[in-house]
Design a protein around this motif. Structure first.
Motif, PDB file in Angstrom:
ATOM      1  N   ILE A  49     -21.582   1.089  -7.136  1.00  0.00           N
ATOM      2  CA  ILE A  49     -22.931   0.492  -7.196  1.00  0.00           C
ATOM      3  C   ILE A  49     -23.937   1.704  -7.012  1.00  0.00           C
ATOM      4  CG2 ILE A  49     -24.495  -0.954  -6.155  1.00  0.00           C
ATOM      5  CD1 ILE A  49     -21.995  -2.596  -5.512  1.00  0.00           C
ATOM      6  N   PRO A  50     -24.918   1.865  -7.831  1.00  0.00           N
ATOM      7  CA  PRO A  50     -25.811   3.073  -7.575  1.00  0.00           C
ATOM      8  C   PRO A  50     -26.779   2.465  -6.577  1.00  0.00           C
ATOM      9  CG  PRO A  50     -25.912   2.464  -9.947  1.00  0.00           C
ATOM     10  CD  PRO A  50     -24.940   1.500  -9.247  1.00  0.00           C
ATOM     11  N   GLN A  51     -27.016   3.612  -5.559  1.00  0.00           N
ATOM     12  CA  GLN A  51     -27.857   3.182  -4.591  1.00  0.00           C
ATOM     13  C   GLN A  51     -29.317   3.603  -4.839  1.00  0.00           C
ATOM     14  OE1 GLN A  51     -26.376   1.715  -1.638  1.00  0.00           O
ATOM     15  NE2 GLN A  51     -25.194   1.545  -3.352  1.00  0.00           N
ATOM     16  N   ASP A  52     -29.957   2.650  -5.787  1.00  0.00           N
ATOM     17  CA  ASP A  52     -31.264   2.952  -5.952  1.00  0.00           C
ATOM     18  C   ASP A  52     -31.894   1.622  -6.062  1.00  0.00           C
ATOM     19  OD1 ASP A  52     -30.108   1.892  -8.329  1.00  0.00           O
ATOM     20  OD2 ASP A  52     -30.764   3.448  -9.708  1.00  0.00           O
ATOM     21  N   ALA A  73     -34.146   5.584  -3.602  1.00  0.00           N
ATOM     22  CA  ALA A  73     -33.036   5.785  -4.196  1.00  0.00           C
ATOM     23  C   ALA A  73     -32.406   6.818  -3.195  1.00  0.00           C
ATOM     24  CB  ALA A  73     -32.911   6.526  -5.554  1.00  0.00           C
ATOM     25  N   VAL A  74     -30.963   6.844  -3.078  1.00  0.00           N
ATOM     26  CA  VAL A  74     -30.237   7.528  -2.088  1.00  0.00           C
ATOM     27  C   VAL A  74     -29.601   8.466  -3.314  1.00  0.00           C
ATOM     28  CG1 VAL A  74     -28.314   8.099  -0.568  1.00  0.00           C
ATOM     29  CG2 VAL A  74     -29.866   5.986  -0.380  1.00  0.00           C
ATOM     30  N   TYR A  75     -29.622   9.969  -3.016  1.00  0.00           N
ATOM     31  CA  TYR A  75     -29.240  10.768  -4.001  1.00  0.00           C
ATOM     32  C   TYR A  75     -28.371  11.979  -3.046  1.00  0.00           C
ATOM     33  CZ  TYR A  75     -32.934  14.358  -2.644  1.00  0.00           C
ATOM     34  OH  TYR A  75     -33.569  15.236  -2.051  1.00  0.00           O
ATOM     35  N   ASP A  76     -27.446  12.485  -4.098  1.00  0.00           N
ATOM     36  CA  ASP A  76     -26.689  13.336  -3.498  1.00  0.00           C
ATOM     37  C   ASP A  76     -27.404  14.951  -3.691  1.00  0.00           C
ATOM     38  OD1 ASP A  76     -24.699  15.842  -3.873  1.00  0.00           O
ATOM     39  OD2 ASP A  76     -23.353  14.650  -4.201  1.00  0.00           O
TER      40      ASP A  76
END
Length: 69
Positions: free
Chosen positions: A39-42, A24-27
């Motif tokens: 779109i969630p990047q997970d 997952a890409v997260y802030d």
């Protein structure tokens, strides 16, 4: 032409493994999963996550420097 080195402190996004082999890409400021066009990047593989981290950080840095809208 080589990309200029980006200081780690300028980045806003990173990636983490979710325990199932997916990423997952997260802030890094909020801890929330990053979204691109809603779109969630997970649930992506490592290669995609690395690409998304680089692209999102490049866009974030460009916005902060005022080189994009």
């Amino acid at each position: 032409m080589a990309r200029p080195k980006i200081l780690r402190s300028e980045n806003r996004y990173d990636m983490r493994e979710d325990g199932t082999g997916m990423w997952a890409v997260y802030d890094i400021f909020t801890g929330l999963t990053a979204e691109l066009n809603g779109i969630p990047q997970d649930g992506v593989d490592e290669v995609v996550a690395r690409f998304m981290v680089r692209e999102l950080n490049d866009a974030y840095i460009a916005r902060r420097k005022g080189t994009t809208h």
